[in-house]
Design a protein around this motif. Structure first.
Motif, short mmCIF file in Angstrom:
data_model
loop_
_atom_site.label_atom_id
_atom_site.label_comp_id
_atom_site.label_asym_id
_atom_site.label_seq_id
_atom_site.Cartn_x
_atom_site.Cartn_y
_atom_site.Cartn_z
N SER A 182 -8.58 -12.81 -28.59
CA SER A 182 -8.63 -11.78 -29.63
C SER A 182 -8.45 -10.37 -29.07
N SER A 183 -8.00 -10.25 -27.81
CA SER A 183 -7.89 -8.94 -27.18
C SER A 183 -6.54 -8.75 -26.55
N GLU A 184 -6.13 -7.48 -26.44
CA GLU A 184 -4.90 -7.15 -25.74
C GLU A 184 -5.06 -7.45 -24.25
N PRO A 185 -3.94 -7.68 -23.53
CA PRO A 185 -4.03 -7.95 -22.09
C PRO A 185 -4.74 -6.85 -21.31
N ARG A 186 -4.60 -5.57 -21.72
CA ARG A 186 -5.27 -4.50 -20.97
C ARG A 186 -6.78 -4.62 -21.07
N ILE A 187 -7.27 -5.13 -22.20
CA ILE A 187 -8.72 -5.32 -22.36
C ILE A 187 -9.18 -6.45 -21.44
N VAL A 188 -8.38 -7.51 -21.36
CA VAL A 188 -8.72 -8.63 -20.48
C VAL A 188 -8.73 -8.16 -19.03
N ALA A 189 -7.77 -7.33 -18.66
CA ALA A 189 -7.72 -6.81 -17.29
C ALA A 189 -8.95 -5.96 -16.98
N ARG A 190 -9.37 -5.15 -17.95
CA ARG A 190 -10.58 -4.33 -17.74
C ARG A 190 -11.81 -5.20 -17.61
N LEU A 191 -11.90 -6.24 -18.43
CA LEU A 191 -13.02 -7.16 -18.32
C LEU A 191 -13.02 -7.85 -16.97
N GLY A 192 -11.82 -8.17 -16.45
CA GLY A 192 -11.72 -8.78 -15.13
C GLY A 192 -12.27 -7.87 -14.05
N ARG A 193 -12.02 -6.57 -14.16
CA ARG A 193 -12.56 -5.63 -13.17
C ARG A 193 -14.08 -5.56 -13.26
N GLU A 194 -14.61 -5.65 -14.47
CA GLU A 194 -16.06 -5.62 -14.63
C GLU A 194 -16.69 -6.89 -14.05
#
Length: 433
Positions: free
Chosen positions: A150-162
């Protein structure tokens, strides 16, 4: 023997389809494209495992597909990396080996994820330290995959960094220059018109803090007609102004996000309940009743309710609809904007009444949800619905978005608040009644 490609049956012309059929055709074609991509990756993984590319004089499977399909080197490497990550393998001894990203592989095969989401998940998993356990890796992939639905790839990438920061909190040791006295300066120029301009320089640590504050506020805004015409520089100016307002109202506790504005709202009770007509705010600003309903979600309001002939029925006493202690509990539960795929943090959000305050909805935790300004307007003025399910807000999309109207929720902030230990029950998607 000459091999011929089968020609698919010609689809009906888009001009002959109804609105609902057009949207359904678009969804179906995207699901089919994603499933074909999954099949292509499985084929490429088998070619790679058999060494067919080397047997034909290529350096590897990536070089083979690059020449076959005239791909760029970057695209060919990405295709091969995805194939190795989502396809089951066979060990040299002949034993089957599960895919490196099994959750991602299943979602891609079902058509629920696309190539860009796979890339975001794969890149995030590739940055995890080798010391991370298999259980934590599996949990991290599950979280990323759930967010990608349910999220854009940039949100997934940010979550990955977290996730990486959570699993590897120490990071790398700072260098000597970073430990020195930070160098910061600011030059301001006051103009006769009252405007202010200037330039500044920040050290790396402060710059990171500043960009972190700017980032969630600089995404392009849009309404139902499309993106709003604000340039990147204008959006950054808007974000800077928002940060200044936040600092002015909350010098010590940013999570309070300032005091809600006090509004004197004059409108007819029937108009307020039905979102029709107009009302006066503070005696002079005329706003539609539908907008007043939205403003009433998270504001200090003194209602002046009028009868059908304009007579005053009641003058309410000014009261905060979302008290400080309740907002703190709301922030702890939601973590940020609860709309699926939104990464706005809690301090930028409004408190939305699931059952409208104008309709008698209580100001209670089980009737509130955090929403950023854009999604607050979306929920009030479109067919999106909010429902509290098991004490948490879920969002019911319009039929044109999902014919089955499956409930969705934002998992990004859930994992931010609770870490990698979030249980499956907290993210399981319920069925609509």
């Amino acid at each position: 023997m000459t091999r011929c490609c089968s020609v698919p049956e010609e689809a009906p012309a888009p001009t002959s389809l109804s609105d609902e059929e057009l949207l359904a055709t678009l969804r179906d074609s995207e699901v089919a494209r994603r499933r074909l991509y999954a099949a292509q990756l499985r084929t490429l993984a088998e070619i790679d495992a058999r060494g067919l590319a080397q047997a034909r004089g290529y350096g590897g499977a990536g070089a083979l597909v690059r020449e076959l399909f005239t791909l760029s080197p970057v695209r060919a490497r990405r295709l091969l990396a995805h194939a190795r990550a989502v396809a089951d393998q066979v060990s040299p001894s002949g034993a089957p080996v599960s895919a490196l990203l099994p959750e991602t592989a299943r979602a891609l095969a079902d058509g629920r994820l696309g190539e860009d989401q796979v890339e975001a998940i794969h890149s995030a998993m590739a940055t995890l330290p080798t010391t991370v356990s298999e259980d934590d890796r599996a949990c991290a992939e599950r979280i990323l995959c759930e967010a990608a639905l349910s999220s854009e790839p940039r949100i997934v990438a940010r979550l990955g960094r977290e996730i990486q920061a959570r699993l590897y909190p120490d990071g790398t040791a700072p260098s000597e220059p970073e430990l020195a006295q930070p160098k910061r300066w600011l030059v301001l120029r006051q103009h006769t018109s009252g405007e202010l301009s200037g330039s500044f320089s920040l050290d790396a640590e402060t710059a990171s803090l500043f960009t972190t504050l700017l980032s969630p506020l600089t995404a392009p805004s849009s309404d139902e007609r499309g993106p709003l015409g604000r340039t990147r520089q204008q959006r950054q100016g808007d974000a800077f102004a928002e940060i200044l307002r936040l600092a002015a109202h909350s010098p010590r506790t940013p999570h309070e996000a300032g005091e809600p504005v006090t509004l004197l709202v004059s409108t007819r009770l029937t108009d307020l309940r039905n979102s029709t007509g107009h009302g006066l705010v503070d005696g002079h600003l005329e706003l539609p009743a539908s907008q007043i309903r939205r403003l009433a979600c998270d504001a200090k309001a003194a209602p002046v309710v009028l009868g059908s002939r304009g007579e005053i029925l009641d003058i309410g006493r000014a009261s905060r609809t979302v008290p400080r202690h309740l907002r703190r509990a709301l922030i702890h539960r939601d973590g940020g904007c609860t709309f699926p795929g939104c990464d706005r943090k809690a301090k930028w959000c409004h408190a939305h009444h699931v059952r409208s305050w104008a309709d008698g909805g209580p100001t209670a935790l089980d009737n509130l949800a955090l929403l950023c300004g854009n999604h607050h307007r979306l929920v009030h003025h479109t067919e999106w619905e909010v429902r509290m399910i098991n004490g948490r807000p879920w969002f019911i999309p319009p039929a044109h978005h999902d014919p089955d109207r499956e409930p969705l929720r934002n998992t990004l902030h859930t994992h931010r608040v609770r870490g990698l230990g979030t249980t499956a029950d907290e993210t399981r998607r319920p069925r609509c009644a």
